[in-house]
Design an enzyme around this catalytic site. Structure first.
Site, PDB file in Angstrom:
ATOM      1  N   ASP A   1      25.056 -24.947 -13.052  1.00 38.69           N
ATOM      2  CA  ASP A   1      25.891 -25.668 -12.575  1.00 38.69           C
ATOM      3  C   ASP A   1      25.435 -27.569 -12.637  1.00 38.69           C
ATOM      4  O   ASP A   1      24.375 -26.868 -12.113  1.00 38.69           O
ATOM      5  CB  ASP A   1      26.540 -25.600 -10.952  1.00 38.69           C
ATOM      6  CG  ASP A   1      27.478 -24.208 -11.254  1.00 38.69           C
ATOM      7  OD1 ASP A   1      28.330 -23.842 -12.511  1.00 38.69           O
ATOM      8  OD2 ASP A   1      28.297 -23.092 -11.136  1.00 38.69           O
TER       9      ASP A   1
ATOM     10  N   ASP B   1      33.291 -25.247 -15.934  1.00 36.26           N
ATOM     11  CA  ASP B   1      34.243 -24.729 -15.292  1.00 36.26           C
ATOM     12  C   ASP B   1      36.018 -26.173 -15.095  1.00 36.26           C
ATOM     13  O   ASP B   1      37.119 -25.602 -14.762  1.00 36.26           O
ATOM     14  CB  ASP B   1      34.469 -24.832 -13.762  1.00 36.26           C
ATOM     15  CG  ASP B   1      32.704 -24.291 -13.500  1.00 36.26           C
ATOM     16  OD1 ASP B   1      32.734 -22.934 -13.957  1.00 36.26           O
ATOM     17  OD2 ASP B   1      31.941 -24.534 -12.740  1.00 36.26           O
TER      18      ASP B   1
END
Length: 175
Positions: free
Chosen positions: A113, A132
């Site tokens: 991330d 995402d």
């Protein structure tokens, strides 16, 4: 759908490789006056630190999502559904690749991330990646299409046509 999924997957892989190369061991990089922070987080769970100890379950769910979308793709005749499912498929594949091939190992890999909004370390909003964002965008589009009565085959359900009401046998009333 396939082109969108491949594009999302390619961009996701490129951004994650760049993030690992440029952000490993660095403090968060503030951009846009602190609206966005770039930092490397290796996430064993899902958003909001959910299911951290169940990485293998998240991997199986991602595989199931990919299989279902590929099966549904045969019935697609709607551009909107193709775009939405392409976004979800590309994002699911991007995170699935991390789960399968990144440390600490297959089915337990940590997702890379990179983006934190409003504050570093996900203090305000969970740190996320392109995959995402693609999954969320595709999901929002799917909900919108369903609310508008758009079907996979490109038709619209009679009860969802804007500005029309159903009469006794499903016939639209006069306008």
């Amino acid at each position: 759908m396939s082109l969108i999924a491949v594009a999302v997957l390619a961009l996701d892989v490129v951004t994650k490789v760049a993030a690992v190369a440029q952000l490993e061991g660095r403090a968060p990089v503030e951009i846009l006056g602190g609206l966005v922070y770039l930092q490397l987080i290796r996430n064993p769970g899902a958003a909001f630190s959910l299911a951290t100890g169940y990485t293998w379950v998240l991997t199986i769910v991602a595989i199931a999502v990919v299989v279902v979308i590929v099966r549904v793709a045969r019935r697609l005749r709607s551009t909107g559904w193709a775009v939405a499912l392409g976004l979800v498929l590309g994002g699911a594949l991007g995170n699935l690749i991390d789960r399968l091939f990144r440390a600490p190992g297959p089915l337990h890999g940590h997702v890379v991330d990179v983006v934190s909004l409003f504050a570093p370390d996900g203090r305000v909003w969970p740190v996320f990646n392109l995959a995402d964002s693609s999954i969320v965008s595709g999901g929002v589009l799917l909900v919108l299409l369903a609310l508008l009565g758009r079907e996979l085959d490109g038709t619209r359900t009679a009860s969802k046509r804007p500005g029309r009401e159903q009469a006794g046998k499903g016939e639209p009333t006069g306008e």
